[in-house]
Design a protein around this motif. Structure first.
Motif, PDB file in Angstrom:
ATOM      1  N   SER A  68       0.822  -1.218   0.000  1.00 18.51           N
ATOM      2  CA  SER A  68       0.000   0.000   0.000  1.00 18.51           C
ATOM      3  C   SER A  68       0.856   1.270   0.000  1.00 18.51           C
ATOM      4  O   SER A  68       0.325   2.379   0.042  1.00 18.51           O
ATOM      5  N   ASN A  69       2.182   1.136  -0.033  1.00 15.35           N
ATOM      6  CA  ASN A  69       3.079   2.294   0.052  1.00 15.35           C
ATOM      7  C   ASN A  69       3.870   2.450  -1.265  1.00 15.35           C
ATOM      8  O   ASN A  69       4.785   1.676  -1.554  1.00 15.35           O
ATOM      9  N   VAL A  70       3.483   3.450  -2.042  1.00 12.22           N
ATOM     10  CA  VAL A  70       4.082   3.641  -3.373  1.00 12.22           C
ATOM     11  C   VAL A  70       5.600   3.821  -3.287  1.00 12.22           C
ATOM     12  O   VAL A  70       6.353   3.253  -4.086  1.00 12.22           O
ATOM     13  N   ALA A  71       6.047   4.595  -2.285  1.00 11.92           N
ATOM     14  CA  ALA A  71       7.493   4.844  -2.155  1.00 11.92           C
ATOM     15  C   ALA A  71       8.239   3.539  -1.892  1.00 11.92           C
ATOM     16  O   ALA A  71       9.344   3.314  -2.414  1.00 11.92           O
ATOM     17  N   ALA A  72       7.632   2.652  -1.109  1.00  9.87           N
ATOM     18  CA  ALA A  72       8.265   1.361  -0.805  1.00  9.87           C
ATOM     19  C   ALA A  72       8.361   0.513  -2.074  1.00  9.87           C
ATOM     20  O   ALA A  72       9.382  -0.139  -2.334  1.00  9.87           O
ATOM     21  N   LEU A  73       7.311   0.546  -2.885  1.00  8.07           N
ATOM     22  CA  LEU A  73       7.324  -0.223  -4.139  1.00  8.07           C
ATOM     23  C   LEU A  73       8.418   0.300  -5.062  1.00  8.07           C
ATOM     24  O   LEU A  73       9.164  -0.475  -5.670  1.00  8.07           O
ATOM     25  N   GLN A  74       8.526   1.631  -5.132  1.00 10.47           N
ATOM     26  CA  GLN A  74       9.577   2.213  -5.996  1.00 10.47           C
ATOM     27  C   GLN A  74      10.956   1.836  -5.492  1.00 10.47           C
ATOM     28  O   GLN A  74      11.877   1.575  -6.265  1.00 10.47           O
ATOM     29  N   LYS A  75      11.085   1.774  -4.161  1.00  4.47           N
ATOM     30  CA  LYS A  75      12.380   1.400  -3.569  1.00  4.47           C
ATOM     31  C   LYS A  75      12.759  -0.031  -3.969  1.00  4.47           C
ATOM     32  O   LYS A  75      13.921  -0.318  -4.241  1.00  4.47           O
ATOM     33  N   ILE A  76      11.780  -0.923  -4.028  1.00  2.00           N
ATOM     34  CA  ILE A  76      12.077  -2.317  -4.415  1.00  2.00           C
ATOM     35  C   ILE A  76      12.707  -2.343  -5.809  1.00  2.00           C
ATOM     36  O   ILE A  76      13.740  -2.978  -6.032  1.00  2.00           O
ATOM     37  N   PHE A  77      12.095  -1.627  -6.753  1.00  2.55           N
ATOM     38  CA  PHE A  77      12.633  -1.615  -8.127  1.00  2.55           C
ATOM     39  C   PHE A  77      14.031  -0.991  -8.144  1.00  2.55           C
ATOM     40  O   PHE A  77      14.928  -1.484  -8.822  1.00  2.55           O
ATOM     41  N   ALA A  78      14.199   0.102  -7.371  1.00  2.00           N
ATOM     42  CA  ALA A  78      15.490   0.801  -7.371  1.00  2.00           C
ATOM     43  C   ALA A  78      16.580  -0.091  -6.780  1.00  2.00           C
ATOM     44  O   ALA A  78      17.674  -0.218  -7.340  1.00  2.00           O
ATOM     45  N   VAL A  79      16.278  -0.736  -5.639  1.00  2.00           N
ATOM     46  CA  VAL A  79      17.289  -1.560  -4.960  1.00  2.00           C
ATOM     47  C   VAL A  79      17.669  -2.760  -5.827  1.00  2.00           C
ATOM     48  O   VAL A  79      18.838  -3.118  -5.942  1.00  2.00           O
ATOM     49  N   LYS A  80      16.689  -3.373  -6.456  1.00  2.00           N
ATOM     50  CA  LYS A  80      16.985  -4.544  -7.290  1.00  2.00           C
ATOM     51  C   LYS A  80      17.655  -4.161  -8.604  1.00  2.00           C
ATOM     52  O   LYS A  80      18.300  -4.992  -9.237  1.00  2.00           O
ATOM     53  N   GLY A  81      17.423  -2.919  -9.040  1.00  2.00           N
ATOM     54  CA  GLY A  81      17.872  -2.528 -10.380  1.00  2.00           C
ATOM     55  C   GLY A  81      16.994  -3.224 -11.407  1.00  2.00           C
ATOM     56  O   GLY A  81      17.451  -3.657 -12.466  1.00  2.00           O
ATOM     57  N   ARG A  82      15.708  -3.330 -11.052  1.00  2.11           N
ATOM     58  CA  ARG A  82      14.788  -4.107 -11.894  1.00  2.11           C
ATOM     59  C   ARG A  82      13.998  -3.168 -12.801  1.00  2.11           C
ATOM     60  O   ARG A  82      13.509  -2.140 -12.341  1.00  2.11           O
ATOM     61  N   PRO A  83      13.827  -3.521 -14.085  1.00  3.85           N
ATOM     62  CA  PRO A  83      13.011  -2.678 -14.959  1.00  3.85           C
ATOM     63  C   PRO A  83      11.580  -2.567 -14.412  1.00  3.85           C
ATOM     64  O   PRO A  83      11.062  -3.535 -13.841  1.00  3.85           O
ATOM     65  N   TYR A  84      10.972  -1.375 -14.612  1.00 10.36           N
ATOM     66  CA  TYR A  84       9.649  -1.133 -14.033  1.00 10.36           C
ATOM     67  C   TYR A  84       8.542  -1.991 -14.630  1.00 10.36           C
ATOM     68  O   TYR A  84       7.474  -2.127 -14.048  1.00 10.36           O
ATOM     69  N   ASP A  85       8.806  -2.585 -15.809  1.00 11.70           N
ATOM     70  CA  ASP A  85       7.744  -3.413 -16.394  1.00 11.70           C
ATOM     71  C   ASP A  85       7.859  -4.887 -15.987  1.00 11.70           C
ATOM     72  O   ASP A  85       7.155  -5.730 -16.518  1.00 11.70           O
ATOM     73  N   HIS A  86       8.737  -5.179 -15.044  1.00 11.71           N
ATOM     74  CA  HIS A  86       8.805  -6.553 -14.525  1.00 11.71           C
ATOM     75  C   HIS A  86       8.037  -6.615 -13.211  1.00 11.71           C
ATOM     76  O   HIS A  86       8.521  -6.156 -12.179  1.00 11.71           O
ATOM     77  N   PRO A  87       6.834  -7.225 -13.228  1.00  5.00           N
ATOM     78  CA  PRO A  87       5.951  -7.147 -12.064  1.00  5.00           C
ATOM     79  C   PRO A  87       6.467  -7.915 -10.846  1.00  5.00           C
ATOM     80  O   PRO A  87       7.288  -8.827 -10.963  1.00  5.00           O
ATOM     81  N   LEU A  88       5.955  -7.524  -9.682  1.00  3.94           N
ATOM     82  CA  LEU A  88       6.347  -8.141  -8.402  1.00  3.94           C
ATOM     83  C   LEU A  88       5.296  -9.162  -7.982  1.00  3.94           C
ATOM     84  O   LEU A  88       4.144  -9.083  -8.405  1.00  3.94           O
ATOM     85  N   ILE A  89       5.672 -10.088  -7.107  1.00  2.00           N
ATOM     86  CA  ILE A  89       4.700 -11.027  -6.535  1.00  2.00           C
ATOM     87  C   ILE A  89       4.163 -10.429  -5.231  1.00  2.00           C
ATOM     88  O   ILE A  89       4.927  -9.921  -4.408  1.00  2.00           O
ATOM     89  N   VAL A  90       2.839 -10.473  -5.076  1.00  2.19           N
ATOM     90  CA  VAL A  90       2.199  -9.978  -3.860  1.00  2.19           C
ATOM     91  C   VAL A  90       2.011 -11.152  -2.908  1.00  2.19           C
ATOM     92  O   VAL A  90       1.476 -12.203  -3.297  1.00  2.19           O
TER      93      VAL A  90
END
Ligand code: TXA
Ligand code: MG
Length: 305
Positions: free
Chosen positions: A40-62
């Protein structure tokens, strides 16, 4: 940075506090360690992509704690999907379903579908329950690298980029969850894992649904990129029938006991890299049961050399 902490009640409380602040943490699951943030925290989601160095179009598992929570995330759950989750959750199965409007499109990589699972690891479920929100969590490695199966693998890879890592011990299974796309009339296995093709096929049959033979269409998982799960060492793969040349390079036997081989696979690949081993001979398991998932990861780890 807090580093690795014990996954007792005090540790779980610290982890939940970190998640409430919008930080990301290393979370044990029965498959591999996850890099978890509050869905539920957009900043946390963005941090996951940034830390992993993952492209934004690669979805996460909930990750959710209870099967019933699937309905809040999905706009539609087929009978076949219900049969799968009833049989396999908590456990190493991820289902792809049509996403409810409320699900962040950051987590879904912009798609209208969402990947969901209930992990079997009690610590993971305790954190989700205490937080009161689902956790988005990819594997806690940098993009394209080997997944972590011990707490210290996470700190070695991600260092101070994670607020803390909960140490839940070595991951039982050692390879990532089976992903089944349930948005199709004929579901597809996008990534093999510890829930085998035969198990999925049998469960789907109880809902009078058949499993597709091939993976096609827009849902193909990023884990299906040819090279992924990659160590620095060059892996040379050998079928059981042909055997392994005796040329002095180390041999990784994944054939004799595939369950143990999966459990130790990523730790072994990391150990070879730590020892600067240039080449590793790998004896492949038979393509059955967990052997499918092992062969999939080994083929990807070997690609591109
Ligand atoms: O065992 C696991 O599944 C671990 C633990 C931490 O739960 N997680 C994991 O996450 O392996 P990750 O991000 O490394 O792999 C997730 C895979 C990716 O290949 C991604 O493309 C796919 O799931 N995926 C996620 N959402 C999807 C969607 N909506 N459609 C198709 N593929 C999806
Ligand atoms: Mg991964």
């Amino acid at each position: 940075m807090t580093g690795v902490i014990r996954a007792d009640q005090a540790g779980i409380t610290l982890a939940v506090e970190a998640l409430r602040r919008g930080d990301v943490i290393g979370l044990p699951t029965e498959t591999v360690y996850g890099l978890a943030g509050d869905l539920s925290n957009v900043a946390a989601l963005q941090k996951i992509f940034a830390v992993k160095g993952r492209p934004y179009d690669h979805p996460l598992i909930v990750h959710i704690a209870e099967t019933q929570q699937l309905d809040a995330l999905a706009s539609e759950v087929s009978d076949a999907c219900r049969a799968l989750v009833e049989q396999c959750w908590p456990g190493p199965l991820t289902v792809i379903v049509r996403a409810a409007k409320s699900v962040s499109r950051i987590a879904t990589g912009g798609r209208d579908t969402v990947a969901v699972r209930v992990p079997a690891h009690l610590v993971a479920r305790a954190v989700i329950t205490e937080l009161g929100s689902p956790l988005a969590a990819p594997s806690a490695n940098r993009f394209g690298r080997v997944s972590p199966t011990l707490a210290h693998h996470v700190t070695r890879d991600l260092g101070a980029d994670v607020a803390l890592v909960l140490d839940g011990g070595p991951c039982d299974i050692g390879v990532e969850s089976t992903i089944v796309d349930c948005t199709l009339a004929q579901p597809q296995i996008l990534r093999p894992g510890a829930i085998t093709h035969d198990e999925v096929r049998q469960i789907l049959a109880t809902a009078a649904v058949t499993l597709a033979d091939h993976v096609t269409g827009p849902s193909r998982a990023s884990g299906m990129l040819e090279r992924h799960y990659a160590p620095a060492a060059c892996l040379v793969l050998h079928e059981l029938a042909s055997g392994v040349p005796a040329d002095g390079f180390p041999v990784l036997d994944c054939a004799s006991d595939p369950v143990q081989a999966a459990h130790g696979l990523y730790a072994s690949l990391r150990a070879f890299d730590d020892a600067d081993v240039s080449t590793v001979h790998v004896l492949l398991p038979r393509a059955e049961g967990l052997g499918y998932a092992l062969r999939d990861r080994l083929n990807k780890a070997a690609a591109g050399h």
